[in-house]
Design a protein around this motif. Structure first.
Motif, PDB file in Angstrom:
ATOM      1  N   GLY A  25      36.259  42.776  41.751  1.00 24.70           N
ATOM      2  CA  GLY A  25      37.543  42.112  41.876  1.00 24.70           C
ATOM      3  C   GLY A  25      37.547  41.154  43.045  1.00 24.70           C
ATOM      4  N   ASP A  28      42.029  41.189  48.181  1.00 26.10           N
ATOM      5  CA  ASP A  28      43.445  40.823  48.140  1.00 26.10           C
ATOM      6  C   ASP A  28      44.161  41.062  49.452  1.00 26.10           C
ATOM      7  OD1 ASP A  28      45.701  39.892  46.742  1.00 26.10           O
ATOM      8  OD2 ASP A  28      46.361  41.946  46.386  1.00 26.10           O
ATOM      9  N   ARG A  39      41.763  43.219  43.906  1.00 25.39           N
ATOM     10  CA  ARG A  39      42.558  43.040  42.700  1.00 25.39           C
ATOM     11  C   ARG A  39      41.648  42.610  41.565  1.00 25.39           C
ATOM     12  NH1 ARG A  39      47.818  42.348  41.680  1.00 25.39           N
ATOM     13  NH2 ARG A  39      48.327  42.119  43.884  1.00 25.39           N
ATOM     14  N   ARG A  43      44.834  45.756  37.847  1.00 25.04           N
ATOM     15  CA  ARG A  43      45.495  46.513  38.907  1.00 25.04           C
ATOM     16  C   ARG A  43      44.966  46.145  40.282  1.00 25.04           C
ATOM     17  NH1 ARG A  43      42.472  52.251  38.778  1.00 25.04           N
ATOM     18  NH2 ARG A  43      40.497  51.456  38.024  1.00 25.04           N
ATOM     19  N   ARG A  44      45.625  46.694  41.287  1.00 23.45           N
ATOM     20  CA  ARG A  44      45.237  46.517  42.689  1.00 23.45           C
ATOM     21  C   ARG A  44      44.735  47.864  43.186  1.00 23.45           C
ATOM     22  NH1 ARG A  44      49.278  45.026  47.566  1.00 23.45           N
ATOM     23  NH2 ARG A  44      47.742  44.057  48.915  1.00 23.45           N
TER      24      ARG A  44
END
Length: 58
Positions: A25, A28, A39, A43-44
């Motif tokens: 990801g 973030d 992220r 989702r985070r």
């Protein structure tokens, strides 16, 4: 680790945890001294620094 994460905020990474799971990801956010958020499309995820075994820039 924390300074590396700050320098590469917003870049695509692959993180391998000590337990063997992998997360891909974008960096973030960061909580100083505790961990970082990445992220992906869905989702985070919060990853504590003590769980991170390796961090690769993609």
């Amino acid at each position: 680790m924390e300074s590396f994460v700050r320098r590469n905020m917003g870049r695509q990474v692959m993180v391998r945890e000590r337990m063997g799971r992998r997360h891909v990801g974008m960096i973030d956010g960061i909580i100083p001294g505790r961990g970082m958020f990445i992220r992906n499309r869905f989702r985070r995820i919060f990853l504590p620094f003590f769980l991170i075994a390796t961090l690769f820039l993609i």
